[in-house]
Design a protein around this motif. Sequence first.
Motif, PDB file in Angstrom:
ATOM      1  N   GLU A  53       0.832  -1.208   0.000  1.00 32.81           N
ATOM      2  CA  GLU A  53       0.000   0.000   0.000  1.00 32.81           C
ATOM      3  C   GLU A  53       0.865   1.255   0.000  1.00 32.81           C
ATOM      4  O   GLU A  53       0.487   2.277  -0.567  1.00 32.81           O
TER       5      GLU A  53
ATOM      6  N   ALA B  39      -8.336   7.564   4.382  1.00 33.28           N
ATOM      7  CA  ALA B  39      -9.648   7.022   4.039  1.00 33.28           C
ATOM      8  C   ALA B  39     -10.701   8.119   4.158  1.00 33.28           C
ATOM      9  O   ALA B  39     -10.450   9.191   4.723  1.00 33.28           O
ATOM     10  N   ASP B  40     -11.866   7.844   3.628  1.00 37.07           N
ATOM     11  CA  ASP B  40     -12.990   8.760   3.735  1.00 37.07           C
ATOM     12  C   ASP B  40     -13.893   8.299   4.877  1.00 37.07           C
ATOM     13  O   ASP B  40     -13.967   7.111   5.178  1.00 37.07           O
TER      14      ASP B  40
ATOM     15  N   THR C 122     -17.820   2.217   0.297  1.00 38.87           N
ATOM     16  CA  THR C 122     -17.207   0.933  -0.044  1.00 38.87           C
ATOM     17  C   THR C 122     -16.028   0.661   0.880  1.00 38.87           C
ATOM     18  O   THR C 122     -15.341   1.606   1.300  1.00 38.87           O
TER      19      THR C 122
ATOM     20  N   TRP D 193     -12.300  -0.103   1.871  1.00 38.90           N
ATOM     21  CA  TRP D 193     -11.047   0.233   1.203  1.00 38.90           C
ATOM     22  C   TRP D 193     -10.476  -1.009   0.523  1.00 38.90           C
ATOM     23  O   TRP D 193     -10.353  -2.069   1.145  1.00 38.90           O
TER      24      TRP D 193
ATOM     25  N   ALA E 107      -8.730  -2.160  -6.531  1.00 40.80           N
ATOM     26  CA  ALA E 107      -8.508  -0.732  -6.293  1.00 40.80           C
ATOM     27  C   ALA E 107      -8.461   0.035  -7.610  1.00 40.80           C
ATOM     28  O   ALA E 107      -8.995   1.154  -7.709  1.00 40.80           O
TER      29      ALA E 107
ATOM     30  N   ARG F 288     -15.079   5.422  -9.340  1.00 35.26           N
ATOM     31  CA  ARG F 288     -15.128   6.753  -8.734  1.00 35.26           C
ATOM     32  C   ARG F 288     -15.353   7.826  -9.810  1.00 35.26           C
ATOM     33  O   ARG F 288     -16.182   8.735  -9.633  1.00 35.26           O
TER      34      ARG F 288
ATOM     35  N   ARG G  26     -17.109   6.973  -1.215  1.00 37.94           N
ATOM     36  CA  ARG G  26     -16.430   7.112   0.072  1.00 37.94           C
ATOM     37  C   ARG G  26     -15.827   5.770   0.473  1.00 37.94           C
ATOM     38  O   ARG G  26     -16.546   4.794   0.659  1.00 37.94           O
ATOM     39  N   ARG G  27     -14.511   5.732   0.587  1.00 38.62           N
ATOM     40  CA  ARG G  27     -13.797   4.504   0.940  1.00 38.62           C
ATOM     41  C   ARG G  27     -13.534   4.482   2.446  1.00 38.62           C
ATOM     42  O   ARG G  27     -12.917   5.391   2.988  1.00 38.62           O
TER      43      ARG G  27
ATOM     44  N   ARG H 170     -11.857   2.520   5.680  1.00 37.82           N
ATOM     45  CA  ARG H 170     -10.807   1.554   6.024  1.00 37.82           C
ATOM     46  C   ARG H 170     -11.064   0.973   7.415  1.00 37.82           C
ATOM     47  O   ARG H 170     -11.436   1.686   8.343  1.00 37.82           O
TER      48      ARG H 170
ATOM     49  N   ASP I 179      -6.677  -2.629   9.471  1.00 36.28           N
ATOM     50  CA  ASP I 179      -5.751  -2.105   8.460  1.00 36.28           C
ATOM     51  C   ASP I 179      -5.175  -0.757   8.887  1.00 36.28           C
ATOM     52  O   ASP I 179      -3.985  -0.487   8.673  1.00 36.28           O
ATOM     53  N   GLU I 180      -6.013   0.072   9.484  1.00 36.98           N
ATOM     54  CA  GLU I 180      -5.564   1.397   9.921  1.00 36.98           C
ATOM     55  C   GLU I 180      -4.453   1.274  10.952  1.00 36.98           C
ATOM     56  O   GLU I 180      -3.502   2.070  10.961  1.00 36.98           O
TER      57      GLU I 180
END
Length: 406
Positions: free
Chosen positions: A89, A244-245, A339, A341, A348, A355, A366-367, A369, A373-374
């Motif tokens: 990533e 992320a969103d 959705t 991430w 992706a 998008r 809006r993704r 996470r 993962d964060e």
Amino acid sequence: MMMDPTRAAALERLRAFAPRAGHAYATGRNTDPGPEAPGTTSALSPYVRHRLIGEWEVAGAAVDAHGARGSEKFLQEVFWRTYWKGWLEMRPAVWADARERATRDRSALATNAGLRHAFERAVTGRTGIDAFDAWAVELTERSWLHNHVRMWFASIWVFTLRLPWTLGADHFMHHLLDGDPASNTLSWRWVIGTQTRGKHYVAREENIARYTAGRFDLAGVLDEDPPPIVEDHVPDAPRPIPPADGAGKGDVGLLLHEDDLEADGLELGAARVVAVGGMSVPERRSVTGCAQPVAAFIRGAVADGIARAAERHDAPGRLLNADAVAGWAAEAGLSAVVTPWAPVGPVAEALEEVRAALAARGIALRRVRREWDEACWPLARRGYFKFRENIPDLTERLLRRPGGRG
């Protein structure tokens, strides 16, 4: 390997495996007993790869059964997968380079008869190396290989058969139920010596005999003293992980995809799901798409994810092609689609196209996470052993909520 592509099947397999996630796994995981014998690993990876079941659930079941110390080796393997995703990533150019090389090497098959014949012998199991040939057939017939076998296979492919690693990695992505852009690409790079520069993995007759009960005859057929592969360096300084969103608020559509199909733990805040869609792009899994059993598993998994999410949110669900998402969202009267991430890879890339198509209709994508993962991905800036130092703390933090891990 016949697998039911549902969350219910994933949970049942986890329930059956959890008692073996401690000492039995640690001592037996390197052994490949053969396709007809009881397995020594969890075989959960096709489910985890598509997040029909989350890493936090798999790790949590192991800890519940054996404690963090007793399941240490299994936890490390779960976190390996997460580490690879975080590493890639932050270095998307490595994925792009591997894909470009695979495309170029695939094209060379049409014009280089020697390469084409060697490739065809390898993928059909006609090299004369009995172990490799058995694994080649097992891969195409069962869509699966033991992890240790994958390492041996990759090493023999590159160092004994002298085939381009990108063709082997792409062949895996075409056939494996758990084919994952990060784990697959970076594992092949590790074998050839470009992931940890100058350190490569060499398949050896003694090691294979020890962990396959001596069922193959490899005397004198393997190159056991090859140099690592030298390639042009791909810039791999880590970039910041894109933010992320938030899910926002109000009525939204929920778009699941083959990289993440477990909607229950997704943080939606004040958003209210009024429509559920599910998207898959099996045709992008490798340069040549993917084998029929893999495509069927993906589509079945996405359908299962849609059905569960639609029931949970009491909303209509629909299976979509990527190019139909914008029309679905407009038809539902949505102003935003949320959705999970998707990490670096074909999904992706497809979501970036989605998008743009949504934006052309005034609809936001809006993704969101996940906490797992964060927390984990930013720690993958360096090698795995540095990342591994964080596993006890990550285990404590991410598995702290009984029944709600992740």
